[in-house]
Design an enzyme around this catalytic site. Structure first.
Site, PDB file in Angstrom:
ATOM      1  N   GLU A 187      10.700  -2.102   3.115  1.00 29.68           N
ATOM      2  CA  GLU A 187       9.718  -1.871   2.050  1.00 29.68           C
ATOM      3  C   GLU A 187      10.403  -1.359   0.783  1.00 29.68           C
ATOM      4  O   GLU A 187      10.122  -1.833  -0.319  1.00 29.68           O
ATOM      5  CB  GLU A 187       8.662  -0.854   2.517  1.00 29.68           C
ATOM      6  CG  GLU A 187       7.735  -1.410   3.589  1.00 29.68           C
ATOM      7  CD  GLU A 187       6.700  -0.410   4.092  1.00 29.68           C
ATOM      8  OE1 GLU A 187       5.806  -0.834   4.823  1.00 29.68           O
ATOM      9  OE2 GLU A 187       6.793   0.787   3.771  1.00 29.68           O
ATOM     10  N   GLY A 205       0.832  -1.199   0.000  1.00 27.13           N
ATOM     11  CA  GLY A 205       0.000   0.000   0.000  1.00 27.13           C
ATOM     12  C   GLY A 205       0.867   1.250   0.000  1.00 27.13           C
ATOM     13  O   GLY A 205       2.095   1.179  -0.118  1.00 27.13           O
TER      14      GLY A 205
END
Ligand code: 5RP
Length: 229
Positions: A103, A82
């Site tokens: 990430e 996301g």
């Protein structure tokens, strides 16, 4: 299905037999993990996953997915995560939590980095709604803050939830939460943060996303970059 789940469901369809798939962190990434696990059990898909955070690894294992250590991998096929903000040129702001190093590592190591979000994440510029999280070497936090203030940035070191100590990231960094003046473009901001000594990593993901899937009241829009998939 709500919009976050719908878009995660769509992204899970991209998984193919034999793939190594990176798992993001957050509520939309959690839906992706669930739908990926469902495809694995429904279709007998053989996949391995690598998690961007301890919490996502726990979630994936509890859903029956095989989770591989990041240190075992040099590339991955697909990364799905996301974002907090998404601009029209697919710059992202991520890392509201404290896992942005992993990430970004997975996003850059992936042949395809697919961003999944609802329409509320669309903005015209990075930093429009959220502060920019910047992970710094603990000893350097004041010097980094001072360097960034010279460019008009305002903000401070992040405190923990109890507000009785500083927050520490998954990688042992301190975190500066900074606002930058509107005239600094996403590209310039990315370059400034990349070039500031003492910064470990930051939440601006510039030129990394391959595709963004946006859900809006049950419909999905695909936003593409020029980056070859
Ligand atoms: C965590 C992230 C998340 O992907 C981002 O905060 C979006 O979360 P959610 O899917 O819960 O809206 O970058 O570091």
């Amino acid at each position: 299905m709500n919009d976050k789940e719908l878009v995660a469901f769509k992204a899970a369809k991209l998984a193919k037999n034999g793939m190594v798939i990176g798992l993001g962190t957050g509520s939309t990434a959690n839906y992706f993990i669930e739908h990926l696990a469902k495809r694995q059990s429904d279709e007998g898909l053989s996949i391995s996953t690598v998690a961007s955070s301890t919490i996502s690894a726990i979630k994936a294992e509890s859903c029956g997915l095989k989770v591989v250590a990041i240190s075992q991998l040099s590339r991955i096929n697909l990364y799905v995560d996301g974002a907090d903000e998404i601009t029209p040129n697919l710059s992202l702001l991520k890392g509201r939590g404290q896992d942005l190093v992993m990430e970004k590592l997975l996003a850059k190591a992936a042949n395809q980095f697919i961003v999944v979000a609802d329409k509320g994440k669309l903005v015209s510029r990075i930093g429009e709604k959220f502060i920019i999280p910047i992970e710094v070497i603990p000893d350097a936090w004041k010097m980094v803050k001072h360097q960034l203030e010279k460019h008009g940035a305002k903000g401070d070191i992040r405190l923990n939830t109890g507000k009785d100590n500083v927050a520490v990231s998954a990688h042992g960094s301190y975190i500066l939460d900074m606002h930058f003046p509107e005239h600094i473009s996403d590209e310039a901001l990315n370059t400034l943060l990349n070039n500031t000594t003492g910064v470990v990593e930051h939440g601006v993901f510039y030129g990394i996303a391959s595709q963004v899937l946006i859900a809006d009241n049950g419909n999905i829009e695909v936003m593409l970059t020029q980056k070859p998939l």
